[in-house]
Motif scaffolding. Structure first.
Motif, mmCIF file in Angstrom:
data_model
loop_
_atom_site.group_PDB
_atom_site.id
_atom_site.type_symbol
_atom_site.label_atom_id
_atom_site.label_comp_id
_atom_site.label_asym_id
_atom_site.label_seq_id
_atom_site.Cartn_x
_atom_site.Cartn_y
_atom_site.Cartn_z
ATOM 1 N N VAL A 248 0.736 -0.813 -0.193
ATOM 2 C CA VAL A 248 0.081 -0.008 0.266
ATOM 3 C C VAL A 248 1.169 1.643 0.717
ATOM 4 O O VAL A 248 1.616 1.218 0.713
ATOM 5 C CB VAL A 248 -0.532 0.027 1.283
ATOM 6 N N VAL A 249 0.585 2.291 -0.923
ATOM 7 C CA VAL A 249 1.507 3.384 -1.164
ATOM 8 C C VAL A 249 0.837 4.431 -0.473
ATOM 9 O O VAL A 249 -0.684 4.667 -0.627
ATOM 10 C CB VAL A 249 1.384 3.834 -2.629
ATOM 11 N N LEU A 250 1.326 5.232 0.844
ATOM 12 C CA LEU A 250 0.146 6.058 1.502
ATOM 13 C C LEU A 250 1.250 7.622 0.787
ATOM 14 O O LEU A 250 2.136 7.680 1.105
ATOM 15 C CB LEU A 250 0.074 6.483 2.394
ATOM 16 N N VAL A 251 0.121 9.284 0.350
ATOM 17 C CA VAL A 251 1.038 9.984 -0.112
ATOM 18 C C VAL A 251 0.686 11.033 0.673
ATOM 19 O O VAL A 251 -0.650 10.879 1.435
ATOM 20 C CB VAL A 251 0.391 10.018 -1.215
ATOM 21 N N GLY A 252 2.097 11.215 1.392
ATOM 22 C CA GLY A 252 1.779 11.800 2.375
ATOM 23 C C GLY A 252 2.658 11.480 3.680
ATOM 24 O O GLY A 252 2.234 10.013 3.723
ATOM 25 N N ASN A 253 2.943 12.874 4.983
ATOM 26 C CA ASN A 253 3.722 11.987 6.369
ATOM 27 C C ASN A 253 3.056 12.612 6.823
ATOM 28 O O ASN A 253 3.363 12.155 8.149
ATOM 29 C CB ASN A 253 4.773 11.551 5.590
ATOM 30 N N GLY A 254 1.670 12.795 7.259
ATOM 31 C CA GLY A 254 0.966 13.590 8.298
ATOM 32 C C GLY A 254 0.282 13.055 9.197
ATOM 33 O O GLY A 254 1.179 11.541 8.793
ATOM 34 N N ASN A 255 -0.344 12.874 10.014
ATOM 35 C CA ASN A 255 -0.237 12.039 11.403
ATOM 36 C C ASN A 255 -1.525 10.906 10.758
ATOM 37 O O ASN A 255 -1.750 9.811 11.166
ATOM 38 C CB ASN A 255 -1.059 12.403 12.874
ATOM 39 N N VAL A 256 -2.688 11.401 9.974
ATOM 40 C CA VAL A 256 -3.438 10.205 9.146
ATOM 41 C C VAL A 256 -2.510 8.994 8.879
ATOM 42 O O VAL A 256 -3.039 8.237 8.538
ATOM 43 C CB VAL A 256 -4.122 11.137 8.147
ATOM 44 N N ALA A 257 -1.874 9.846 7.856
ATOM 45 C CA ALA A 257 -0.626 8.278 7.261
ATOM 46 C C ALA A 257 0.031 8.138 7.882
ATOM 47 O O ALA A 257 -0.545 6.287 8.016
ATOM 48 C CB ALA A 257 0.239 9.406 6.070
ATOM 49 N N LEU A 258 0.417 7.942 8.985
ATOM 50 C CA LEU A 258 0.972 7.405 10.370
ATOM 51 C C LEU A 258 0.046 6.193 10.939
ATOM 52 O O LEU A 258 0.606 5.247 11.120
ATOM 53 C CB LEU A 258 1.414 7.996 11.393
ATOM 54 N N ASP A 259 -1.506 6.934 11.100
ATOM 55 C CA ASP A 259 -2.435 5.874 11.681
ATOM 56 C C ASP A 259 -2.699 5.016 10.842
ATOM 57 O O ASP A 259 -2.679 3.638 11.250
ATOM 58 C CB ASP A 259 -4.017 7.034 12.224
ATOM 59 N N ALA A 260 -3.100 4.940 9.546
ATOM 60 C CA ALA A 260 -3.344 4.203 8.303
ATOM 61 C C ALA A 260 -2.429 3.103 8.757
ATOM 62 O O ALA A 260 -2.459 2.227 8.547
ATOM 63 C CB ALA A 260 -3.398 4.658 7.281
ATOM 64 N N ALA A 261 -1.140 3.766 8.172
ATOM 65 C CA ALA A 261 -0.064 2.635 8.137
ATOM 66 C C ALA A 261 0.274 1.918 9.905
ATOM 67 O O ALA A 261 0.971 0.370 9.299
ATOM 68 C CB ALA A 261 1.726 3.641 8.519
ATOM 69 N N ARG A 262 0.240 2.342 10.517
ATOM 70 C CA ARG A 262 0.131 1.445 11.575
ATOM 71 C C ARG A 262 -0.692 0.269 12.080
ATOM 72 O O ARG A 262 -0.876 -0.586 11.491
ATOM 73 C CB ARG A 262 -0.245 2.052 12.878
ATOM 74 N N ILE A 263 -2.401 0.846 11.410
ATOM 75 C CA ILE A 263 -3.574 -0.151 11.312
ATOM 76 C C ILE A 263 -3.096 -1.575 10.564
ATOM 77 O O ILE A 263 -3.234 -2.475 10.603
ATOM 78 C CB ILE A 263 -4.540 0.433 10.907
ATOM 79 N N LEU A 264 -2.599 -0.235 9.192
ATOM 80 C CA LEU A 264 -2.296 -2.386 8.352
ATOM 81 C C LEU A 264 -1.364 -2.946 8.021
ATOM 82 O O LEU A 264 -1.265 -3.760 7.873
ATOM 83 C CB LEU A 264 -2.176 -0.781 6.817
ATOM 84 N N THR A 265 -0.314 -2.277 9.046
ATOM 85 C CA THR A 265 0.837 -3.095 9.358
ATOM 86 C C THR A 265 0.303 -4.065 11.018
ATOM 87 O O THR A 265 1.251 -4.794 11.139
ATOM 88 C CB THR A 265 2.074 -2.280 9.257
ATOM 89 N N ALA A 266 -0.564 -3.607 11.550
ATOM 90 C CA ALA A 266 -0.578 -3.933 13.099
ATOM 91 C C ALA A 266 -0.803 -5.581 12.945
ATOM 92 O O ALA A 266 -1.812 -6.149 11.891
ATOM 93 C CB ALA A 266 -2.235 -3.405 13.806
ATOM 94 N N ASP A 267 -0.527 -6.187 14.353
ATOM 95 C CA ASP A 267 -1.075 -7.890 14.338
ATOM 96 C C ASP A 267 -2.368 -7.601 14.774
ATOM 97 O O ASP A 267 -2.480 -7.246 15.491
ATOM 98 C CB ASP A 267 -0.454 -8.353 15.753
ATOM 99 N N PRO A 268 -3.655 -8.248 14.020
ATOM 100 C CA PRO A 268 -4.551 -8.275 14.108
ATOM 101 C C PRO A 268 -5.228 -8.416 15.789
ATOM 102 O O PRO A 268 -6.118 -7.985 15.913
ATOM 103 C CB PRO A 268 -5.298 -9.878 13.068
#
Ligand code: NAP
Length: 503
Positions: A248-268
């Motif tokens: 997944v590519v997130l364009v931008g590196n604000g806190n919204v992008a960080l939240d999304a990256a963390r949720i998408l990589t988290a262990d369920p």
């Protein structure tokens, strides 16, 4: 020993007013206030009383000795803020002026929106014993971004919802949920019915990125993803499926992008017991995502995320975080001062994005702007950078996390430059700067889409101060005397069933 403010800090300054030794800074009177990503406790002056921890609405304050390994860094982050400030500080005693509550007659205020800015405005208004508030929200559930914006695994921050619940259940508050201002009811009608209307409508559009291929299926906004995993009623449960999606590519590196990256990589398993929508957790259990790349057009010195959020991501032990960019990217990160957000990435490996890793990882790519999204029927790649620095990243999903903006849909004067409702200190104004009687604005609709939850508190208080001044000096009759007695069930809105309280 002292207390320290951690990653969850919402900046609403509740802690400041209870500190007996004034060791929490910056205070609202200091130039840094609203500019730092968090408030900080001066360990040299803290007397360890814990009053701030009790007052914090988001559980962000902890005794240093009780900071877990993933939070230990916050002891240093707090201390660092005071490194160049004298121990015998010359801080002013913080001022918390009490409003002149007795001069105000009855005041009926409509607040459009039920998110953090709306709630802080209501809290400020409810200090006046004769103020009554009617909230309007187009959604059937109150809370705005406190419910549908704060990441579901940020349980401390989400506690702010409990804090706001006391506003919604106040006996002087009426809730009209499922009522859209602008279609079900117009501003004109509200301004006739109420002494004042406060718009707390946020920034409901995504910024647009005009590059080739951006409208291909598989390219969408991070806002949609956030709505999906927080259970927003507008986002269908089947809006995302990560089976077969490896990068997944997130364009931008604000806190919204960080939240999304963390949720998408988290262990369920780690998301169980959080506020994540059950449909999202079920889909994430089947996810094949291996890599999330955050693409920033500028270098590490201009990262949009906050240091504390980034540090928390790096300190998560189970998911590697690496950096990418022009050859000197690691050196540029290493040269950053500790106060710089991207210093949290110091010492991490630098990689070229290409082959997928065997496990999951997050890549912070710097200094290469998105140039084009490639694919025939749907997204297959994204090109970033130009010239020698041009790279093609294979991906199945591009998420734009490039910020939000408001829109001029309410018929109120709108400033295209800031994408916000035209205003002066919260009074809605026309293009000449003349205030529109009885119309006010708070939050992202007032200042543009910047700042976290707590930034809305001082901002809302500024608007309410203006409103109260106007009401104290008003010439027209209060709303309560201009019409029949206040109707709590809203019979004047025949389109809508009456609603009250949280559903
Ligand atoms: P943001 O912080 O404004 O970040 C936007 C990102 O998009 C930046 O990296 C920006 O890069 C990039 N960008 C903008 N236009 C672009 C373009 N045309 N091409 C490429 N990149 C572009 O926005 P956000 O992440 O949506 O956050 C909004 C606010 O909510 C922020 O104040 C944020 O801190 C707050 N928030 C806080 C939390 C939290 O505290 N946990 C969580 C979520 C949101 P440039 O810097 O180069 O413009």
């Amino acid at each position: 020993m002292a207390f320290a403010i951690t990653q969850n800090c919402c900046n609403d300054a509740s802690c400041l007013s209870v500190c007996p030794v004034n060791c929490i800074h910056p205070t609202p009177d200091e130039p840094d206030f609203g500019k730092t990503e968090s408030l900080y406790i001066d360990p040299r002056n803290c007397i360890d009383c814990g009053a701030c921890a009790d007052a914090c609405p988001v559980d962000a304050i902890t005794r240093v000795s009780r900071l877990g390994p993933d939070q230990a860094v916050f002891a240093d982050i707090n201390a660092d803020y005071f490194a160049d400030k004298p121990v015998e500080s010359e801080w002013d005693v913080p001022r918390f002026p009490l409003p002149t509550i007795n001069e105000l007659s009855e005041v009926e205020v409509a607040i459009v929106g039920t998110g953090p800015a709306a709630c802080y405005a209501a809290q400020a208004l409810l200090r006046f014993p004769r103020a009554r508030i009617t909230f309007y929200d187009r959604l059937p559930t109150a809370g705005g971004l406190a419910r549908f914006g704060v990441a579901p695994d940020h349980m401390g921050t989400r506690r702010i919802g409990e804090h706001f619940r006391t506003v919604f259940t106040n006996p002087r508050v009426t809730m009209k949920l499922g009522v859209e201002v602008g279609s079900d009811v117009e501003h004109r009608e509200l301004s006739e019915r109420f002494d004042a209307v406060v718009y707390a409508v946020g920034a409901e559009r995504d910024r647009r990125l005009d590059i080739p291929g951006i409208d291909l299926p598989g390219s969408t906004s991070a806002r949609k993803l956030v709505g999906w995993y927080t259970g927003h009623p507008d986002v269908p449960a089947d809006a995302f499926d990560f089976e077969g999606v490896e990068r997944v590519v997130l364009v931008g590196n604000g806190n919204v992008a960080l939240d999304a990256a963390r949720i998408l990589t988290a262990d369920p398993a780690d998301l169980e017991g959080t506020d994540i929508a059950p449909h999202a957790l079920a889909v994430l259990r089947r996810s094949s995502v291996k890599e999330v790349v955050l693409v920033a057009r500028r270098g590490p010195a201009h990262a949009a995320f906050t240091r504390s959020e980034c540090q928390a991501l790096v300190d998560r032990t189970n998911i590697p975080v690496v950096v990418s960019g022009p050859v000197d990217v690691s050196a540029r990160i290493a040269d950053l001062p500790d106060s710089s957000a991207a210093s949290a990435l110091s010492g991490l490996d630098a990689v070229e994005v290409g082959d997928l890793p065997s496990g999951r990882r997050i890549v912070f790519s710097f200094g290469r702007a998105p140039a084009a999204v490639g694919g025939v029927d749907r997204v297959e790649s994204i090109d970033i950078g130009s010239g020698d620095e041009k790279r093609r990243i294979r991906t199945e999903l591009v998420l734009l996390a490039i910020g939000y903006q408001g829109s001029p849909t309410l018929g109120l004067p709108f400033d295209q430059a800031t994408s916000s409702i035209r205003n002066a200190a919260g009074r809605v104004t026309d293009t000449e700067g003349i205030p529109l009687e009885g119309a006010y604005v708070v939050g992202w609709a007032k200042r543009g889409a910047t700042g976290g939850i707590g930034h809305n508190k001082m901002d809302a208080e500024e608007t309410v101060d203006a409103l109260i001044q106007d009401m104290a000096g008003r010439t027209r009759q209060p709303a309560t005397r201009r019409r029949t007695p206040f109707n709590r069930v809203g019979a004047w809105l025949p389109l809508q069933a009456p609603s009250r309280g949280l559903s």
